[in-house]
Design a protein around this motif. Structure first.
Motif, PDB file in Angstrom:
ATOM      1  N   PHE A  26     -65.056   6.038 -73.295  1.00 24.43           N
ATOM      2  CA  PHE A  26     -65.008   5.293 -74.550  1.00 24.43           C
ATOM      3  C   PHE A  26     -66.054   5.847 -75.500  1.00 24.43           C
ATOM      4  O   PHE A  26     -67.070   6.387 -75.067  1.00 24.43           O
ATOM      5  CB  PHE A  26     -65.281   3.804 -74.304  1.00 24.43           C
ATOM      6  CG  PHE A  26     -64.143   3.064 -73.653  1.00 24.43           C
ATOM      7  CD1 PHE A  26     -63.023   2.706 -74.390  1.00 24.43           C
ATOM      8  CD2 PHE A  26     -64.202   2.723 -72.318  1.00 24.43           C
ATOM      9  CE1 PHE A  26     -61.973   2.023 -73.802  1.00 24.43           C
ATOM     10  CE2 PHE A  26     -63.162   2.034 -71.719  1.00 24.43           C
ATOM     11  CZ  PHE A  26     -62.040   1.683 -72.461  1.00 24.43           C
ATOM     12  N   PRO A  27     -65.829   5.691 -76.815  1.00 21.78           N
ATOM     13  CA  PRO A  27     -66.856   6.112 -77.776  1.00 21.78           C
ATOM     14  C   PRO A  27     -68.163   5.353 -77.527  1.00 21.78           C
ATOM     15  O   PRO A  27     -68.161   4.257 -76.960  1.00 21.78           O
ATOM     16  CB  PRO A  27     -66.270   5.702 -79.135  1.00 21.78           C
ATOM     17  CG  PRO A  27     -64.824   5.499 -78.913  1.00 21.78           C
ATOM     18  CD  PRO A  27     -64.671   5.102 -77.484  1.00 21.78           C
ATOM     19  N   LYS A  28     -69.233   5.913 -77.974  1.00 26.93           N
ATOM     20  CA  LYS A  28     -70.543   5.266 -77.857  1.00 26.93           C
ATOM     21  C   LYS A  28     -70.657   4.152 -78.888  1.00 26.93           C
ATOM     22  O   LYS A  28     -69.966   4.145 -79.901  1.00 26.93           O
ATOM     23  CB  LYS A  28     -71.665   6.276 -78.088  1.00 26.93           C
ATOM     24  CG  LYS A  28     -71.664   7.438 -77.131  1.00 26.93           C
ATOM     25  CD  LYS A  28     -72.116   7.011 -75.767  1.00 26.93           C
ATOM     26  CE  LYS A  28     -72.213   8.233 -74.852  1.00 26.93           C
ATOM     27  NZ  LYS A  28     -71.907   7.910 -73.491  1.00 26.93           N
ATOM     28  N   GLY A  45     -67.060   1.444 -78.949  1.00 25.29           N
ATOM     29  CA  GLY A  45     -66.769   1.672 -77.535  1.00 25.29           C
ATOM     30  C   GLY A  45     -66.838   0.391 -76.722  1.00 25.29           C
ATOM     31  O   GLY A  45     -65.983   0.147 -75.865  1.00 25.29           O
ATOM     32  N   GLN A  70     -63.711  -1.366 -74.776  1.00 31.52           N
ATOM     33  CA  GLN A  70     -63.780  -1.737 -73.360  1.00 31.52           C
ATOM     34  C   GLN A  70     -63.405  -3.203 -73.168  1.00 31.52           C
ATOM     35  O   GLN A  70     -62.671  -3.551 -72.238  1.00 31.52           O
ATOM     36  CB  GLN A  70     -65.183  -1.487 -72.816  1.00 31.52           C
ATOM     37  CG  GLN A  70     -65.517  -0.026 -72.642  1.00 31.52           C
ATOM     38  CD  GLN A  70     -66.942   0.174 -72.191  1.00 31.52           C
ATOM     39  OE1 GLN A  70     -67.438  -0.545 -71.332  1.00 31.52           O
ATOM     40  NE2 GLN A  70     -67.628   1.148 -72.770  1.00 31.52           N
TER      41      GLN A  70
END
Length: 76
Positions: free
Chosen positions: A43-45, A49, A53
């Motif tokens: 997932f993106p930071k 993200g 999630q």
């Protein structure tokens, strides 16, 4: 992982994807397979993200109606 606060769920219900194939679509309206792909690839930071999630968890547990209810009632 999923924050239980009302404010966090309201924000999640109204958050839109800022990039890619599903840009400008609400996270709840993005198909589960997209989140599954991100789960495998990472997932993106940051905040996005985390929200992705959380949405993945909501979808795999069949809790989408909770988010649709929040959106329908236009809670903010």
């Amino acid at each position: 992982m999923l924050s239980g606060s009302k404010e966090a769920l309201v924000e999640l219900a109204h958050y839109k994807m800022p990039f890619g194939k599903y840009k400008d679509r609400y996270l709840i309206d993005i198909p589960e397979y997209y989140y599954t792909w991100f789960r495998q690839k990472g997932f993106p930071k940051g905040k996005l993200g985390m929200m992705m999630q959380q949405m993945h968890e909501i979808k795999i547990n069949g809790l989408e109606e909770l988010i649709y209810t929040i959106k329908k009632r236009n809670l903010r």
